[in-house]
Design a protein around this motif. Sequence first.
Motif, PDB file in Angstrom:
ATOM      1  N   LEU A  10      -1.682  30.900  -4.116  1.00  0.00           N
ATOM      2  CA  LEU A  10      -0.879  30.220  -3.941  1.00  0.00           C
ATOM      3  C   LEU A  10      -0.715  29.080  -5.299  1.00  0.00           C
ATOM      4  N   LYS A  11       0.681  28.683  -5.348  1.00  0.00           N
ATOM      5  CA  LYS A  11       1.910  28.218  -6.198  1.00  0.00           C
ATOM      6  C   LYS A  11       1.993  26.657  -6.143  1.00  0.00           C
ATOM      7  N   ARG A  12       2.808  26.508  -4.838  1.00  0.00           N
ATOM      8  CA  ARG A  12       3.257  25.058  -4.148  1.00  0.00           C
ATOM      9  C   ARG A  12       2.083  24.496  -2.953  1.00  0.00           C
ATOM     10  N   ILE A  13       1.882  23.196  -2.944  1.00  0.00           N
ATOM     11  CA  ILE A  13       1.140  22.792  -1.723  1.00  0.00           C
ATOM     12  C   ILE A  13       2.758  21.226  -1.534  1.00  0.00           C
ATOM     13  N   VAL A  14       2.547  21.319  -0.448  1.00  0.00           N
ATOM     14  CA  VAL A  14       3.642  20.559   0.567  1.00  0.00           C
ATOM     15  C   VAL A  14       2.991  19.422   1.558  1.00  0.00           C
ATOM     16  N   ILE A  15       2.494  18.251   1.073  1.00  0.00           N
ATOM     17  CA  ILE A  15       1.275  17.609   1.362  1.00  0.00           C
ATOM     18  C   ILE A  15       2.127  15.724   1.653  1.00  0.00           C
ATOM     19  N   PRO A  16       1.322  15.231   2.784  1.00  0.00           N
ATOM     20  CA  PRO A  16       1.734  13.908   2.775  1.00  0.00           C
ATOM     21  C   PRO A  16       1.076  13.133   1.934  1.00  0.00           C
ATOM     22  N   LEU A  17       1.814  11.674   1.548  1.00  0.00           N
ATOM     23  CA  LEU A  17       0.472  11.299   0.599  1.00  0.00           C
ATOM     24  C   LEU A  17       0.094  10.247   0.822  1.00  0.00           C
ATOM     25  N   LYS A  18      -1.440  10.939   1.848  1.00  0.00           N
ATOM     26  CA  LYS A  18      -2.288  10.606   2.675  1.00  0.00           C
ATOM     27  C   LYS A  18      -3.471   9.988   1.511  1.00  0.00           C
ATOM     28  N   ALA A  19      -4.587   8.936   1.924  1.00  0.00           N
ATOM     29  CA  ALA A  19      -6.041   8.422   1.507  1.00  0.00           C
ATOM     30  C   ALA A  19      -6.512   9.304   2.051  1.00  0.00           C
ATOM     31  N   SER A  20      -7.738  10.032   1.730  1.00  0.00           N
ATOM     32  CA  SER A  20      -8.712  10.907   2.543  1.00  0.00           C
ATOM     33  C   SER A  20      -7.703  12.145   3.459  1.00  0.00           C
ATOM     34  N   PHE A  21      -6.562  12.780   2.720  1.00  0.00           N
ATOM     35  CA  PHE A  21      -6.428  13.841   3.174  1.00  0.00           C
ATOM     36  C   PHE A  21      -6.442  15.580   3.129  1.00  0.00           C
ATOM     37  N   LEU A  22      -7.217  15.051   1.404  1.00  0.00           N
ATOM     38  CA  LEU A  22      -7.657  16.270   1.312  1.00  0.00           C
ATOM     39  C   LEU A  22      -9.466  16.613   0.850  1.00  0.00           C
ATOM     40  N   VAL A  27       2.809  20.209  -6.774  1.00  0.00           N
ATOM     41  CA  VAL A  27       2.395  19.310  -5.525  1.00  0.00           C
ATOM     42  C   VAL A  27       3.752  18.752  -4.911  1.00  0.00           C
ATOM     43  N   THR A  28       4.436  18.967  -4.194  1.00  0.00           N
ATOM     44  CA  THR A  28       5.074  18.535  -3.392  1.00  0.00           C
ATOM     45  C   THR A  28       5.221  17.185  -1.935  1.00  0.00           C
ATOM     46  N   LEU A  29       5.509  15.946  -2.237  1.00  0.00           N
ATOM     47  CA  LEU A  29       5.083  15.443  -1.326  1.00  0.00           C
ATOM     48  C   LEU A  29       6.537  15.051  -0.177  1.00  0.00           C
ATOM     49  N   VAL A  30       5.733  15.408   1.377  1.00  0.00           N
ATOM     50  CA  VAL A  30       6.483  15.266   2.357  1.00  0.00           C
ATOM     51  C   VAL A  30       6.811  13.746   3.204  1.00  0.00           C
ATOM     52  N   GLY A  31       7.358  13.576   3.339  1.00  0.00           N
ATOM     53  CA  GLY A  31       7.463  12.899   4.859  1.00  0.00           C
ATOM     54  C   GLY A  31       8.279  11.111   4.122  1.00  0.00           C
ATOM     55  N   GLY A  32       7.656  10.277   4.619  1.00  0.00           N
ATOM     56  CA  GLY A  32       8.330   9.112   4.479  1.00  0.00           C
ATOM     57  C   GLY A  32       8.332   8.457   3.065  1.00  0.00           C
ATOM     58  N   ILE A  33       7.049   9.029   2.096  1.00  0.00           N
ATOM     59  CA  ILE A  33       7.193   8.747   0.496  1.00  0.00           C
ATOM     60  C   ILE A  33       8.858   8.869   0.046  1.00  0.00           C
ATOM     61  N   HIS A  34       9.332   9.894   0.706  1.00  0.00           N
ATOM     62  CA  HIS A  34      10.873  10.326  -0.041  1.00  0.00           C
ATOM     63  C   HIS A  34      11.763   8.763   0.043  1.00  0.00           C
ATOM     64  N   GLU A  35      11.621   8.328   1.201  1.00  0.00           N
ATOM     65  CA  GLU A  35      12.344   7.438   1.547  1.00  0.00           C
ATOM     66  C   GLU A  35      11.763   6.156   1.093  1.00  0.00           C
ATOM     67  N   GLU A  38       4.962   9.684 -11.826  1.00  0.00           N
ATOM     68  CA  GLU A  38       3.394  10.627 -11.265  1.00  0.00           C
ATOM     69  C   GLU A  38       4.153  11.209 -10.578  1.00  0.00           C
ATOM     70  N   ILE A  39       4.823  11.794  -9.950  1.00  0.00           N
ATOM     71  CA  ILE A  39       4.618  13.136  -8.843  1.00  0.00           C
ATOM     72  C   ILE A  39       4.714  14.191 -10.159  1.00  0.00           C
ATOM     73  N   ILE A  84      -3.538  11.034  -5.968  1.00  0.00           N
ATOM     74  CA  ILE A  84      -3.074  10.642  -4.660  1.00  0.00           C
ATOM     75  C   ILE A  84      -3.955   8.780  -4.525  1.00  0.00           C
ATOM     76  N   GLU A  85      -4.894   8.794  -4.587  1.00  0.00           N
ATOM     77  CA  GLU A  85      -5.359   7.324  -4.930  1.00  0.00           C
ATOM     78  C   GLU A  85      -4.671   6.499  -6.150  1.00  0.00           C
ATOM     79  N   SER A  86      -4.813   7.142  -6.623  1.00  0.00           N
ATOM     80  CA  SER A  86      -3.898   6.368  -7.838  1.00  0.00           C
ATOM     81  C   SER A  86      -2.689   5.620  -7.596  1.00  0.00           C
ATOM     82  N   VAL A  87      -1.769   7.270  -6.907  1.00  0.00           N
ATOM     83  CA  VAL A  87      -0.542   6.375  -6.088  1.00  0.00           C
ATOM     84  C   VAL A  87      -0.689   5.175  -5.098  1.00  0.00           C
TER      85      VAL A  87
END
Length: 97
Positions: free
Chosen positions: A18-30, A44-52, A69-70, A93-96
């Motif tokens: 596993l080289k790359r994960i795509v996850i939403p920026l959510k607390a307690s996600f992992l 780590v690539t962020l998905v979802g509303g974070i880009h907007e 930070e990313i 994730i918690e820090s951002v």
Amino acid sequence: GEGLDTIAVGAFCYCRSLKRIVIPLKASFLLNDTFDDCDDLVTVTLVGGIHETVSNLPFESWRKEMNEEIDRINHLLPTLTPGLKTIEIQRWIESVL
């Protein structure tokens, strides 16, 4: 994806290719040990509303800071022992948020 609430304990444990994960920026996600012994996990690539959210930040300095930070987590991951990757991603994730 965005509709996912959590990734279970050890879900990707020992996925050494596993080289790359795509996850939403959510607390307690992992949960603990999600990526333990994922030796090659480096991105780590962020998905979802974070880009907007980042693109709509009112000040260029805020957008720049979030992009930095990313980049920071993606530079840190290759240097970590596999057992620390989940913990550091959780801390990041918690820090951002």
